[in-house]
Scaffold this active site. Structure first.
Site, PDB file in Angstrom:
ATOM      1  CB  CYS A 120      -9.621 -18.377  -0.784  1.00 35.80           C
ATOM      2  SG  CYS A 120      -8.251 -17.928  -1.847  1.00 35.80           S
ATOM      3  CG  HIS A 261      -9.581 -15.871   2.718  1.00 31.11           C
ATOM      4  ND1 HIS A 261      -8.466 -16.678   2.820  1.00 31.11           N
ATOM      5  CD2 HIS A 261      -9.550 -15.334   1.470  1.00 31.11           C
ATOM      6  CE1 HIS A 261      -7.805 -16.633   1.682  1.00 31.11           C
ATOM      7  NE2 HIS A 261      -8.427 -15.823   0.856  1.00 31.11           N
ATOM      8  CG  ASN A 291      -4.929 -15.243  -0.289  1.00 30.67           C
ATOM      9  OD1 ASN A 291      -5.134 -16.361   0.193  1.00 30.67           O
ATOM     10  ND2 ASN A 291      -5.784 -14.653  -1.099  1.00 30.67           N
TER      11      ASN A 291
HETATM   12  N1  COA Z   1       2.880  -2.752  -7.503  1.00 31.70           N
HETATM   13  C1  COA Z   1       2.634  -1.518  -7.951  1.00 31.70           C
HETATM   14  N2  COA Z   1       1.524  -1.199  -8.647  1.00 31.70           N
HETATM   15  C2  COA Z   1       0.643  -2.179  -8.893  1.00 31.70           C
HETATM   16  C3  COA Z   1       0.839  -3.497  -8.449  1.00 31.70           C
HETATM   17  C4  COA Z   1       2.025  -3.769  -7.728  1.00 31.70           C
HETATM   18  N3  COA Z   1       2.312  -4.987  -7.241  1.00 31.70           N
HETATM   19  N4  COA Z   1      -0.210  -4.241  -8.836  1.00 31.70           N
HETATM   20  C5  COA Z   1      -1.044  -3.429  -9.504  1.00 31.70           C
HETATM   21  N5  COA Z   1      -0.530  -2.186  -9.541  1.00 31.70           N
HETATM   22  C6  COA Z   1      -1.091  -0.984 -10.165  1.00 31.70           C
HETATM   23  C7  COA Z   1      -2.068  -1.292 -11.262  1.00 31.70           C
HETATM   24  O1  COA Z   1      -1.382  -1.544 -12.484  1.00 31.70           O
HETATM   25  C8  COA Z   1      -2.886  -0.028 -11.319  1.00 31.70           C
HETATM   26  O2  COA Z   1      -2.145   0.946 -12.034  1.00 31.70           O
HETATM   27  P1  COA Z   1      -2.912   2.025 -12.976  1.00 31.70           P
HETATM   28  O3  COA Z   1      -3.806   2.797 -12.033  1.00 31.70           O
HETATM   29  O4  COA Z   1      -1.791   2.803 -13.540  1.00 31.70           O
HETATM   30  O5  COA Z   1      -3.674   1.199 -13.961  1.00 31.70           O
HETATM   31  C9  COA Z   1      -2.929   0.422  -9.858  1.00 31.70           C
HETATM   32  O6  COA Z   1      -1.872  -0.282  -9.185  1.00 31.70           O
HETATM   33  C10 COA Z   1      -4.239   0.099  -9.174  1.00 31.70           C
HETATM   34  O7  COA Z   1      -4.617  -1.228  -9.516  1.00 31.70           O
HETATM   35  P2  COA Z   1      -5.894  -1.893  -8.928  1.00 31.70           P
HETATM   36  O8  COA Z   1      -5.940  -3.319  -9.404  1.00 31.70           O
HETATM   37  O9  COA Z   1      -7.094  -1.039  -9.158  1.00 31.70           O
HETATM   38  O10 COA Z   1      -5.552  -1.833  -7.371  1.00 31.70           O
HETATM   39  P3  COA Z   1      -6.355  -2.372  -6.153  1.00 31.70           P
HETATM   40  O11 COA Z   1      -6.511  -1.290  -5.166  1.00 31.70           O
HETATM   41  O12 COA Z   1      -7.587  -3.113  -6.540  1.00 31.70           O
HETATM   42  O13 COA Z   1      -5.337  -3.423  -5.519  1.00 31.70           O
HETATM   43  C11 COA Z   1      -5.085  -5.803  -5.410  1.00 31.70           C
HETATM   44  C12 COA Z   1      -4.922  -4.555  -6.262  1.00 31.70           C
HETATM   45  C13 COA Z   1      -4.791  -7.010  -6.267  1.00 31.70           C
HETATM   46  C14 COA Z   1      -4.098  -5.712  -4.270  1.00 31.70           C
HETATM   47  C15 COA Z   1      -6.526  -5.850  -4.856  1.00 31.70           C
HETATM   48  O14 COA Z   1      -7.436  -5.637  -5.898  1.00 31.70           O
HETATM   49  C16 COA Z   1      -6.839  -7.136  -4.164  1.00 31.70           C
HETATM   50  O15 COA Z   1      -6.276  -7.462  -3.148  1.00 31.70           O
HETATM   51  N6  COA Z   1      -7.822  -7.868  -4.708  1.00 31.70           N
HETATM   52  C17 COA Z   1      -8.265  -9.107  -4.101  1.00 31.70           C
HETATM   53  C18 COA Z   1      -7.302 -10.172  -4.483  1.00 31.70           C
HETATM   54  C19 COA Z   1      -7.589 -11.409  -3.744  1.00 31.70           C
HETATM   55  O16 COA Z   1      -7.855 -11.356  -2.585  1.00 31.70           O
HETATM   56  N7  COA Z   1      -7.525 -12.537  -4.428  1.00 31.70           N
HETATM   57  C20 COA Z   1      -7.763 -13.773  -3.832  1.00 31.70           C
HETATM   58  C21 COA Z   1      -9.191 -13.904  -3.513  1.00 31.70           C
HETATM   59  S1  COA Z   1      -9.465 -14.979  -2.255  1.00 31.70           S
END
Ligand code: COA
Length: 342
Positions: A120, A261, A291
């Site tokens: 990214c 980004h 993204n």
């Molecule tokens: N729908 C519903 N629930 C979901 C889900 C979805 N699509 N994806 C994950 N969950 C759940 C998880 O299983 C977890 O459940 P639990 O609490 O029962 O274990 C809960 O939501 C929280 O998960 P978590 O990973 O802690 O959430 P988060 O607040 O970190 O959000 C992302 C998840 C992926 C959206 C976030 O971490 C993110 O955007 N990260 C950066 C990703 C990114 O930018 N990647 C590219 C880098 S350039």
């Protein structure tokens, strides 16, 4: 008599063309929620995405790159460039690089053309490389493209990645000028930390595990520890943005537009807060694009220019973060008369 300095400003790369392209097919959250254990509300509130554009199976990254590049070259009013650099994590093939193919299809015979793989952060990395070539006098013009078919490497059955990513391409033309001219790119700040290489990665298909599906067919797709990525992204983007602003001689809170980004709306908001930049100075298109990895920054530049979010004389800061981890930022004063084409 006092001696006066009339030193010529340093040679620099100026932004002179801007273009982008999105595949026409739009997939909204309800389409995903109908086949994944997720909801429209979860995706909107946790990521800030309502929909994304996804390429049809027959469309490759090079196809999107060519479309964006044609628009950027038309925007710049040029039919030739001295180098083509393509930032992508989704090349058409492992070998050869995709940039020579794109250059060929643009009719740019025999120009140097190569890919940059910094996920990214790839577009800002590629821009830094192009600016270096121009600064050194190796090239007078360069075409820098960010293009991604993320849907080719995302598991459609994985709810932790499928809602996040989208496809598309953006491109810029950089032209030799002087460092004190509007549109001139400022110094780049960048870095990496491979300790976190497995926080976002594709386990199979490379030299470590040549078979894409060793052990598990899902090994050909992106695996991600999202929460860890999110925490590092906020910290690294805030840090590198401050570094780039300082290198340009700016106070970061005086930046007029932060082009960050588009990974997660919560990441952008947290970075803006950390930097003391108010939300109305942080344009966004993640709601409708998701993204798009290396395409994210040139797509946002293009859309923000068309929406008049970006206007002449504004101080603009670009900041990115991606797998690796990698991060990069740079600055420019927005030039007048630049028409983005999409
Ligand atoms: N729908 C519903 N629930 C979901 C889900 C979805 N699509 N994806 C994950 N969950 C759940 C998880 O299983 C977890 O459940 P639990 O609490 O029962 O274990 C809960 O939501 C929280 O998960 P978590 O990973 O802690 O959430 P988060 O607040 O970190 O959000 C992302 C998840 C992926 C959206 C976030 O971490 C993110 O955007 N990260 C950066 C990703 C990114 O930018 N990647 C590219 C880098 S350039």
């Amino acid at each position: 008599m006092t001696a006066q300095s009339h030193a010529t400003p340093a040679r620099a790369a100026r932004l002179t063309g801007l273009g982008s392209w999105l595949p026409p097919r739009q997939v909204d959250n309800s389409d995903l929620a109908s086949r994944l254990d997720t909801t429209d509300e979860w995706i909107r509130t946790r990521i800030g995405i309502a929909g994304r554009h996804l390429a049809d199976p027959a469309v490759a990254t090079s196809d999107m790159a060519v479309e964006a590049a044609l628009r950027a070259m038309k925007s710049a009013g040029v039919e030739h460039v001295d180098a083509v650099i393509l930032a992508t994590a989704t090349p058409d093939h492992h070998v050869p690089g995709t940039a020579p193919l794109v250059a060929h299809r643009l009719g740019l015979r025999q120009v140097p053309a190569f890919d940059v793989g910094a996920s990214c952060s790839g577009f800002v990395y590629a821009t830094a490389v192009a600016a270096g070539l121009i600064h050194a006098g190796t090239a007078g013009t360069a075409l820098v493209i960010g293009a991604e078919k993320m849907s080719a490497i995302i598991d459609p059955a994985d709810r932790s990645t499928a809602p996040i990513f989208g496809d598309g391409a953006g491109a810029v033309v950089l032209t030799a000028g002087h460092a004190d001219e509007p549109g001139a790119l400022g110094p780049v700040a960048w870095g990496s930390d491979g300790e976190h290489a497995d926080a976002i990665y594709i386990p199979g298909g490379g030299s470590r595990h040549p078979s894409p599906s060793t052990g598990d067919h899902r090994n050909r797709f992106v695996h991600m520890r999202g929460n860890e990525v999110l925490r590092h992204a906020v910290r690294r983007i805030s840090y590198v943005a401050q570094q780039a602003a300082a290198a340009a001689g700016w106070q970061v809170q005086d930046v007029d537009r932060l082009i960050v980004h588009q990974a997660n709306a919560r990441i952008s908001a947290a970075v803006a807060t950390a930097l003391g930049i108010s939300p109305e100075r942080v344009p966004s298109n993640i709601a409708h694009l998701g993204n798009t990895s290396a395409a994210s920054i040139p797509l946002l530049l293009s859309h923000s220019a068309i929406d008049r979010e970006l206007r002449a004389s504004q101080r603009v800061l670009l900041a990115s973060f991606g797998a690796g981890f990698t991060w990069a930022a740079t600055t420019l004063v927005w030039p007048s008369g630049l028409q983005a084409l999409t």
